[in-house]
Design a protein around this motif. Structure first.
Motif: not given
Length: 456
Positions: A206-227
């Motif tokens: 987590h160092a935004p000044e160095e263009l770095s931060a935690p991130r995640a991705v929700i897979l397109p086939t899983r979008l029906d599992q979230v609101r």
């Protein structure tokens, strides 16, 4: 799992990450806009994070709409924790991708040069040797042997690696991929096709000044599992949704909107769990996981569970033997990260627990017996504490348990965990004071005070 006609894989144990904060997506919800600013580092899914302000700065996303991601009722958001994947597991996922025709062995070329801004070497990889040599010659020509040490001279290296095939890139909606990305991209495709996980998580520094931060991705086939709702749209959120988020502010807001909180004691049709049972069980799973952030997550879940208890959540689930207190009894929770918060939760569970439930767990004595509460406490807790309480002389009639007491001791020994003993100490103390009060005596400090029970 989707299993889109690809090769089946042997089941692999994967490290799991569950978000403890609010997940936010910045941008439109139109899939056609994916990659408008270039290929996405997260592949073909919906990019999300717990630190949207930082990512708005890093990716220059200012002015784009924001969206809150909510789990469906009684479902947790579970991601592959990419930074905790072992080399053996990564090899297995890559092998699956190769067998499925999504990746293939490739000759790679690495060009490295010293970057003064980072004060370290940076590099690029290529599959085209001539392109790599051209890049190397550029940096080599820029190297000043008189002012720079020899250790900073640019390097050209050939290596054997893996590259995504056109089929793999098509699934990921990527035009190209660096060879250094292959493992993580293979992992994304494996997760989507071979697991029921919702996506993947990168625990980047987590160092935004160095263009770095935690991130995640929700897979397109899983979008029906979230609101996915516009940011701040919590007004219609149910209590159960708020509890499953483990966000204490959202829980308080949901409880304020619905003070009766009847949903707290409704059981899931699938699991038969109440929200409270889910929280306590999740805290145990995370506590024994060994994850770096386990302590923070356990404390947040424990705080959410205490809110649920104070709002009227019951300790027992559909089946008495599956009560939330019993979940704690079955684990050495005092050894887990966040055990201080779990101890507060244990005390609250005891305060709110149904003595009849504890007594049935003991499987001994008649409910009509005045020894019933204490017997239950002995049976599911620390019989050593119980012995000392009996020997303290506060209520001599308690010494007349006889053979039944020995049976209870044997049952207590069978519980076998120190965590159970710690809770048992609290239960026995509570039961002793209840017995004293029932006989018209003032509750007294037992011979083993609550604050010293950890040493037993």
């Amino acid at each position: 799992m989707s299993n889109n006609g690809l090769a089946a894989a042997t089941q692999i144990d994967l490290p799991i990450w569950t978000p403890m904060g609010r997940l936010v997506h910045i941008g439109t919800m139109d899939p056609q806009d994916k990659g408008a600013q270039g290929d996405s580092l997260e592949g073909h899914g919906l990019s999300v994070s717990e630190c949207p302000d930082d990512w708005e700065y890093i990716a220059r996303l200012g002015g784009n709409p924001r969206w809150d991601v909510h789990p469906l009722p009684r479902q947790a958001l579970r991601f592959l924790h990419l930074h905790q994947v072992s080399s053996e597991t990564m090899d297995a996922m890559r092998s699956w991708a190769v067998e499925a025709g999504l990746a293939a062995p490739a000759k790679g070329y690495k060009v490295s040069w010293f970057d003064g801004d980072h004060e370290d070497f940076v590099y690029m990889t290529f599959t085209d040797e001539s392109q790599a040599k051209s890049e190397f010659e550029f940096y080599a020509g820029d190297f000043d042997a008189e002012s720079q040490p020899e250790a900073q001279r640019p390097k050209f290296e050939a290596f054997d690696g893996f590259a995504m095939t056109p089929e793999g890139l098509a699934l990921l909606r990527r035009k190209r991929a660096d060879l250094t990305e292959t493992d993580e991209l293979c992992a994304l495709l494996y997760v989507e096709d071979q697991t029921d996980l919702i996506g993947a998580y990168w625990a980047d520094r987590h160092a935004p000044e160095e263009l770095s931060a935690p991130r995640a991705v929700i897979l397109p086939t899983r979008l029906d599992q979230v609101r996915i709702l516009p940011e701040g749209s919590h007004e219609a959120e149910s209590i159960v949704d708020a509890v499953y988020s483990t966000d204490t502010e959202r829980i308080r807001a949901a409880l304020a909107r619905n003070p009766e909180a009847r949903e707290l004691n409704e059981c899931s049709d699938e699991s038969g769990e109440t929200p409270l049972f889910h929280l306590v069980n999740t805290a145990m799973v995370i506590g024994r996981s060994g994850l770096d952030e386990a302590g923070t997550q356990v404390r947040q879940i424990a705080a959410s569970a205490v809110l649920v208890l104070d709002a009227g959540g019951k300790c027992e689930a559909t089946y008495i033997q599956h009560g939330a207190l019993q979940v704690l009894l079955d684990q050495p929770w005092h050894q887990f990260p966040g055990s201080d918060a779990l101890e507060v939760l244990a005390g609250k569970l005891i305060e709110k627990s149904n003595v009849d439930v504890n007594a049935r767990l003991a499987r001994s004595l008649s409910p009509a017996s005045e020894l019933y509460p204490l017997a239950a406490s002995i049976a599911i807790g620390n019989h050593i504490v119980a012995r000392r309480l009996l020997a303290a002389g506060a209520d001599p009639s308690l010494a007349a348990v006889g053979t039944g007491f020995e049976d209870l001791i044997e049952f207590a020994n069978s519980r076998g965990t120190e965590g159970a003993s710690r809770i048992g100490a609290m239960l026995a103390e509570r039961a002793m004071n209840a017995a004293l009060s029932a006989k018209g005596n003032e509750p007294r400090d037992p011979s083993i005070p609550l604050k010293r029970r950890a040493a037993l």
